[in-house]
Scaffold this motif. Structure first.
Motif, PDB file in Angstrom:
ATOM      1  N   LEU A  66       0.829  -1.208   0.000  1.00 50.76           N
ATOM      2  CA  LEU A  66       0.000   0.000   0.000  1.00 50.76           C
ATOM      3  C   LEU A  66       0.863   1.258   0.000  1.00 50.76           C
ATOM      4  CD1 LEU A  66      -2.802  -0.927   2.576  1.00 50.76           C
ATOM      5  CD2 LEU A  66      -3.039  -0.777   0.083  1.00 50.76           C
ATOM      6  N   ILE A  67       1.929   1.259   0.790  1.00 49.96           N
ATOM      7  CA  ILE A  67       2.817   2.427   0.845  1.00 49.96           C
ATOM      8  C   ILE A  67       3.453   2.690  -0.510  1.00 49.96           C
ATOM      9  CG2 ILE A  67       5.025   3.249   1.768  1.00 49.96           C
ATOM     10  CD1 ILE A  67       4.196   1.895   4.449  1.00 49.96           C
ATOM     11  N   HIS A  68       4.009   1.662  -1.129  1.00 52.99           N
ATOM     12  CA  HIS A  68       4.667   1.858  -2.421  1.00 52.99           C
ATOM     13  C   HIS A  68       3.704   2.362  -3.488  1.00 52.99           C
ATOM     14  CE1 HIS A  68       8.720   0.603  -1.577  1.00 52.99           C
ATOM     15  NE2 HIS A  68       8.301  -0.516  -0.995  1.00 52.99           N
ATOM     16  N   ARG A  69       2.513   1.769  -3.534  1.00 54.26           N
ATOM     17  CA  ARG A  69       1.549   2.187  -4.551  1.00 54.26           C
ATOM     18  C   ARG A  69       1.006   3.583  -4.245  1.00 54.26           C
ATOM     19  NH1 ARG A  69       3.726  -1.678  -5.812  1.00 54.26           N
ATOM     20  NH2 ARG A  69       4.900   0.033  -6.743  1.00 54.26           N
ATOM     21  N   ALA A  70       0.860   3.925  -2.965  1.00 49.50           N
ATOM     22  CA  ALA A  70       0.410   5.265  -2.598  1.00 49.50           C
ATOM     23  C   ALA A  70       1.437   6.312  -3.015  1.00 49.50           C
ATOM     24  CB  ALA A  70       0.149   5.344  -1.098  1.00 49.50           C
ATOM     25  N   ILE A  71       2.706   6.029  -2.787  1.00 60.30           N
ATOM     26  CA  ILE A  71       3.760   6.966  -3.190  1.00 60.30           C
ATOM     27  C   ILE A  71       3.772   7.127  -4.701  1.00 60.30           C
ATOM     28  CG2 ILE A  71       6.264   7.334  -3.266  1.00 60.30           C
ATOM     29  CD1 ILE A  71       6.405   5.954  -0.520  1.00 60.30           C
TER      30      ILE A  71
END
Length: 261
Positions: A96-101
């Motif tokens: 989720l963090i990687h895709r959000a960034i």
């Protein structure tokens, strides 16, 4: 629409004692009181496509507190005081963090969330702060939050969100781990007097803030309000992009109709 990651814990209610998604009310109540709509995101199997589909429906994301991140994620063996690993939650939040960034989705990390962001960006943690600072003042135990003073960098987004004066800011903490090597693309924006990192920010995105303390426990809505404000702008920009795409598509179709004999 603000997504909040949750714990997956053994929970009791009535006659039931089962694994369950769990998140203290203070987290999503803070989002709601700040003007957002809360959506809970329990750990589940994930890949880039699933994470992207989840984030398609969100305007902001909160990575919440919880158990220690598996130290294998940052290349270390577990300290004797480190929690048993929760690989399902680690993998879920990491994706989720990687895709959000990637999509510049507004992001707020809280406690474990700050640590998870740092690890996702290639950083490491101190696994047991008392070994580093010589005391247990950051985690009193028994569910009791300690109050510590943090110094916020004056030019930071965090400083603006908190309207912080150039004096120490008292915050509630409950952590025995902290950021050690800072991950790529992150800037430290708050520390305590003994050098413990208490906040980081993502550079190069409109809103990416993570704090080691628990604003939801201090009835402090300022960070949540900042996230909701950023999410509102994100949603407006996305809707505008969709309108432009729709208008362009219609014009192209009309053009084809005119060219048809």
């Amino acid at each position: 629409m603000i997504g909040l990651t949750t714990y997956l814990e053994q929970a009791q209610t009535g006659v039931w004692d089962v694994p369950a998604a769990f998140l203290p009310h203070a987290y999503f109540d803070s989002v709601v009181r700040a003007g957002g709509i809360a959506v809970l995101l329990p750990p589940q199997p994930v890949d880039a496509a699933i994470a992207g589909r989840v984030l398609d429906g969100l305007d902001g994301l909160v990575i919440t507190g919880g158990k220690d991140v598996d130290p294998a994620r940052y290349g270390q063996a577990a300290h004797t005081r480190t929690d048993e690993p929760r690989p399902d939650r680690d993998a879920w939040e990491n994706e989720l963090i990687h895709r959000a960034i990637d999509r510049e989705l507004p992001l707020l990390g809280i406690c474990r969330g700050a640590q998870m962001l740092n690890i996702a960006q290639g950083g490491t943690l101190h696994q047991h702060l008392p070994d580093v600072v010589g005391h247990a003042g950051y985690q009193a135990g028994g569910g009791i939050f300690s109050i510590v003073d943090v110094h916020v960098e004056p030019e930071s987004r965090l400083h603006g969100l908190l309207d912080a004066l150039d004096v120490p800011l008292p915050v509630p903490v409950y952590h025995h781990q902290s950021i050690d090597r800072v991950g790529a693309g992150l800037t430290v924006t708050a520390r305590t007097h003994d050098g413990v990192v208490q906040a980081v920010e993502l550079t190069g995105v409109p809103f990416g803030v993570a704090v080691q303390w628990h604003p939801e426990q201090h009835d402090d809505l300022r960070l949540f309000a900042g996230l909701v404000d950023a999410a509102t702008r994100y949603r407006a920009a996305r809707e505008q992009d969709h309108e432009h795409e729709h208008e362009h598509g219609q014009g192209h179709e009309h053009g084809q109709e005119r060219d048809t004999p």
